[in-house]
Design a protein around this motif. Sequence first.
Motif, short mmCIF file in Angstrom:
data_model
loop_
_atom_site.label_atom_id
_atom_site.label_comp_id
_atom_site.label_asym_id
_atom_site.label_seq_id
_atom_site.Cartn_x
_atom_site.Cartn_y
_atom_site.Cartn_z
N VAL A 123 -69.59 -32.20 -21.50
CA VAL A 123 -68.15 -32.36 -21.56
C VAL A 123 -67.54 -31.14 -22.24
N ASN A 124 -66.46 -30.64 -21.67
CA ASN A 124 -65.75 -29.43 -22.11
C ASN A 124 -66.51 -28.15 -21.81
N GLU A 125 -67.62 -28.24 -21.10
CA GLU A 125 -68.35 -27.03 -20.73
C GLU A 125 -67.60 -26.28 -19.63
N LEU A 126 -67.45 -24.98 -19.81
CA LEU A 126 -66.80 -24.16 -18.80
C LEU A 126 -67.79 -23.83 -17.69
N LEU A 127 -67.33 -23.90 -16.46
CA LEU A 127 -68.18 -23.73 -15.30
C LEU A 127 -67.57 -22.69 -14.35
N PRO A 128 -68.39 -22.00 -13.58
CA PRO A 128 -67.85 -21.03 -12.61
C PRO A 128 -67.20 -21.76 -11.44
N LEU A 129 -66.13 -21.20 -10.92
CA LEU A 129 -65.45 -21.81 -9.78
C LEU A 129 -66.16 -21.54 -8.46
N HIS A 130 -67.08 -20.60 -8.44
CA HIS A 130 -67.67 -20.20 -7.17
C HIS A 130 -69.00 -20.89 -6.86
N ALA A 131 -69.52 -21.71 -7.78
CA ALA A 131 -70.82 -22.34 -7.55
C ALA A 131 -70.80 -23.79 -8.00
N GLY A 132 -71.31 -24.67 -7.15
CA GLY A 132 -71.31 -26.09 -7.44
C GLY A 132 -70.26 -26.82 -6.62
N ALA A 133 -70.56 -28.05 -6.25
CA ALA A 133 -69.68 -28.80 -5.34
C ALA A 133 -68.28 -29.01 -5.91
N GLY A 134 -68.21 -29.56 -7.12
CA GLY A 134 -66.90 -29.85 -7.70
C GLY A 134 -66.07 -28.61 -7.95
N GLN A 135 -66.74 -27.53 -8.34
CA GLN A 135 -66.03 -26.30 -8.63
C GLN A 135 -65.51 -25.64 -7.36
N ARG A 136 -66.36 -25.55 -6.34
CA ARG A 136 -65.92 -24.92 -5.10
C ARG A 136 -64.81 -25.71 -4.42
N LEU A 137 -64.84 -27.03 -4.62
CA LEU A 137 -63.77 -27.84 -4.07
C LEU A 137 -62.43 -27.47 -4.72
N LEU A 138 -62.45 -27.30 -6.05
CA LEU A 138 -61.22 -26.91 -6.76
C LEU A 138 -60.78 -25.51 -6.34
N LEU A 139 -61.73 -24.62 -6.12
CA LEU A 139 -61.40 -23.27 -5.67
C LEU A 139 -60.72 -23.30 -4.30
N ALA A 140 -61.18 -24.19 -3.44
CA ALA A 140 -60.62 -24.27 -2.08
C ALA A 140 -59.14 -24.64 -2.10
N TRP A 141 -58.71 -25.39 -3.10
CA TRP A 141 -57.30 -25.79 -3.20
C TRP A 141 -56.54 -25.01 -4.28
N ALA A 142 -57.16 -23.99 -4.84
CA ALA A 142 -56.49 -23.18 -5.86
C ALA A 142 -55.48 -22.25 -5.22
N PRO A 143 -54.50 -21.76 -5.99
CA PRO A 143 -53.54 -20.78 -5.45
C PRO A 143 -54.26 -19.53 -4.95
N PRO A 144 -53.70 -18.84 -3.97
CA PRO A 144 -54.35 -17.65 -3.41
C PRO A 144 -54.72 -16.61 -4.45
N GLU A 145 -53.87 -16.45 -5.48
CA GLU A 145 -54.16 -15.43 -6.48
C GLU A 145 -55.40 -15.79 -7.30
#
Length: 261
Positions: A123-145
């Motif tokens: 909990v509260n661990e920072l994770l990369p947006l480019h690896a892992g299911a939950g993270q890549r899902l958030l990246l897919a809906w993140a703003p273009p920038e």
Amino acid sequence: MATSFERGLSILAEVAADGDVTVDAVANKLGIPSSTAYRYFRALREQNFVIEEEGHYRPGQVLLRVAGHHQAQSYLAEVGNAVLREIVDQVGETAVMIVRLGSQAMCLRRVEPDKSLKYSFAVNELLPLHAGAGQRLLLAWAPPEVVHQVLSGPMARFTANTLGREQILASIPQIRSSGYVLSRGELDPGSVSIAVPVVNHGEVVCSINVAGPEGQCGSKLWISSTLRVIRESANKLTHALQESTPNKSTRETLDDYSSIG
């Protein structure tokens, strides 16, 4: 000349907007000495407006609670354990709730099964947006920038299955179309995870992710049944979030979630 109060508000605005800043970067942007900015950040950290890790400052609990575009995260934190416990009881594997903070992800809540073999994020661990299911899902809906920042910056390769820039970019339309991400060993060898989004008034505010060992969770049957469970939970939580108001208590919010089932 800006007052002390105005400087503090400006610094908070920078942290809330970016989600991950350094003192020097904020000082340069606001045109104030770094020594002055450090004093403000120290005071903000002491009051839980920001958190600090290795020189990087991110929104703390107080800022997340009062910042308008992070308002849903207060509700997610309140109901998260109840939502994830219901999932774990059905699928028997670890369930996590992940949110995006700027160009990174963070595990907001986690519930594990009562067994010795566990797969977990802290909990509260920072994770990369480019690896892992939950993270890549958030990246897919993140703003273009944000997508550009992540894909143009350094991207650690955690396993042989970690996706590269072109693969991630090509996967975004498919993720948005299907509404889920399946990951096989992108962060940890031998793991499999699946994630779906939770939406609040048109904005993806978190992902719900279930993860476990490939040997137990790699079959099509497990994937399809788990996807059904977490989609049902995500839909319930989406409705509960949209009906919630800032004046509702934790108990009322939990009741909202339970009443949808």
